[in-house]
Design an enzyme around this catalytic site. Structure first.
Site, PDB file in Angstrom:
ATOM      1  N   CYS A 136       0.844  -1.200   0.000  1.00 22.06           N
ATOM      2  CA  CYS A 136       0.000   0.000   0.000  1.00 22.06           C
ATOM      3  C   CYS A 136       0.879   1.249   0.000  1.00 22.06           C
ATOM      4  O   CYS A 136       1.442   1.617   1.029  1.00 22.06           O
ATOM      5  CB  CYS A 136      -0.911  -0.014   1.231  1.00 22.06           C
ATOM      6  SG  CYS A 136      -1.885   1.484   1.420  1.00 22.06           S
ATOM      7  N   CYS A 139      -0.339   4.154   2.204  1.00 25.07           N
ATOM      8  CA  CYS A 139      -0.073   3.969   3.636  1.00 25.07           C
ATOM      9  C   CYS A 139       1.396   4.243   3.973  1.00 25.07           C
ATOM     10  O   CYS A 139       1.698   4.816   5.016  1.00 25.07           O
ATOM     11  CB  CYS A 139      -0.396   2.544   4.081  1.00 25.07           C
ATOM     12  SG  CYS A 139      -1.899   1.862   3.378  1.00 25.07           S
ATOM     13  N   ASP A 140       2.315   3.824   3.106  1.00 23.05           N
ATOM     14  CA  ASP A 140       3.728   3.771   3.518  1.00 23.05           C
ATOM     15  C   ASP A 140       4.682   4.703   2.779  1.00 23.05           C
ATOM     16  O   ASP A 140       5.833   4.861   3.209  1.00 23.05           O
ATOM     17  CB  ASP A 140       4.247   2.326   3.368  1.00 23.05           C
ATOM     18  CG  ASP A 140       3.479   1.373   4.273  1.00 23.05           C
ATOM     19  OD1 ASP A 140       3.089   1.814   5.363  1.00 23.05           O
ATOM     20  OD2 ASP A 140       3.276   0.213   3.890  1.00 23.05           O
TER      21      ASP A 140
END
Ligand code: NAP
Length: 310
Positions: A136, A139-140
């Site tokens: 993801c 997300c990261d």
């Protein structure tokens, strides 16, 4: 079980397909309940921007779109609850849905459980997940500011996530096993014009290497040349397709070879009263716009099925 405990429609999954099924069911004044294990939005929450959903000429943030879809469903009074579905019994006339913390009953069930990212299946992947291996970018990506990272895969997800990563990373290497990408042309064009992206084609990852701090590099092999090489990166973002979230389904519900639920045009699965919508369904085009179409069709036909049983 008392008659009042039985829902008309129980929707499994709160992504675009499930929320739209809920919107249609609630608007038809059917007694519907949507069960979601995390937050509303499904896979949408792993993307940043949506550019191909009609009605938003400038695009819309994926989070913003999921908020709008859920707000609309809730405005019509859709009941929701959080919980993880672990089993489904397809008895007549009432189906039983097993959750981790109890059972629910419904005349019809719409499976809109979506799909999850595939793993690459190479050495180092499991051990380094969360320490440099990610599924993801939204997300990261901020953890990789000014660092070199790799994206594995050549589909829409891989290329869109590579583009997103360029906002943070110093350089993004897209590693793809064939000589051409699978992604939609317009997305490919955007990526080829981005100086921060380079393509490493006809190449597969054979190992993700790391140390105490996380990922340090990838071992690669040319698919045509057979040559081994190494690439120093501190992040490996894997986008090599999806697999349906169907682990809780009984064998009576027909799935295709890849595990996606087989339906007819009415979204009806192989068992009467069971419908499927969105990415979990066997189909050609997996988009938000097709997911919401599936959801509406499934709810409409679930309503018809209930009427036919009265
Ligand atoms: P996908 O389209 O199935 O692409 C998966 C990619 O991973 C392919 O390039 C495939 O290579 C590669 N791959 C698969 N297994 C591999 C392995 N073991 N090793 C190395 N590479 C591997 O999956 P996706 O990109 O996640 O997209 C899923 C669906 O969502 C698609 O229908 C897509 O169009 C849709 N989607 C749409 C949008 C959008 O419209 N904006 C955004 C995201 C996703 P090959 O090409 O060689 O098969």
């Amino acid at each position: 079980m008392k008659p009042n405990d039985v829902y008309d429609i129980l929707i499994i999954g709160g992504g675009p397909a499930g929320l739209t099924a809920g919107l249609y069911a609630a608007r038809s004044r059917l007694k519907a309940l949507l069960v979601e294990r995390m937050g509303f939005g499904g896979q949408l929450l792993t993307y940043e921007q949506v550019d191909n959903y009609p009605g938003f000429p400038e695009g819309i943030s994926a989070f913003g779109l999921s908020e709008l879809i859920s707000a609309q469903a809730l405005r019509f009074g859709l009941a929701t609850r959080s919980g993880e579905v672990v089993g489904l019994e397809v008895t007549e006339p009432v189906k039983t849905v097993h959750l981790v913390d109890g059972d629910l009953y419904a005349r019809t069930v719409i499976i809109a459980a979506g799909a999850s990212p595939n793993k690459l299946g190479v050495k180092g992947e499991v051990e380094l997940t969360g320490r440099g291996v990610s599924y993801c970018a939204v997300c990261d990506a901020p953890f990789y500011r000014d660092q070199d990272v790799a994206v594995v895969g050549g589909g829409d997800t891989a290329i869109e996530e590579a583009l997103y990563l360029t906002k943070f990373a110093q350089h993004v290497y897209v590693i793809h096993r064939r000589d051409r990408l699978r992604a939609t042309q317009v997305i490919q064009e955007r990526a080829s014009q981005n100086e921060k992206i380079s393509f490493v084609l006809e190449t597969v990852v054979t190992e993700i290497r790391g140390d105490d701090q996380g990922v340090v590099g990838l071992d690669l092999r040319g698919t045509r040349s057979g040559e081994a090489s190494q690439l120093a990166v501190s992040g490996a973002f894997v986008f090599v397709g999806i697999q349906p979230n169907t682990g809780f389904l009984p064998p009576e519900i027909l799935c295709n070879k890849a595990g996606f639920v087989v339906t007819d045009q009415e979204m009806a699965a192989s068992v009467p009263g069971i419908f499927a919508a969105g990415d979990v369904r066997a189909k050609e085009l997996r988009q938000i716009v097709t997911a919401v179409g599936d959801g509406a069709t499934a709810a409409f036909n679930a309503g018809r099925y209930i009427e036919s049983q009265l």
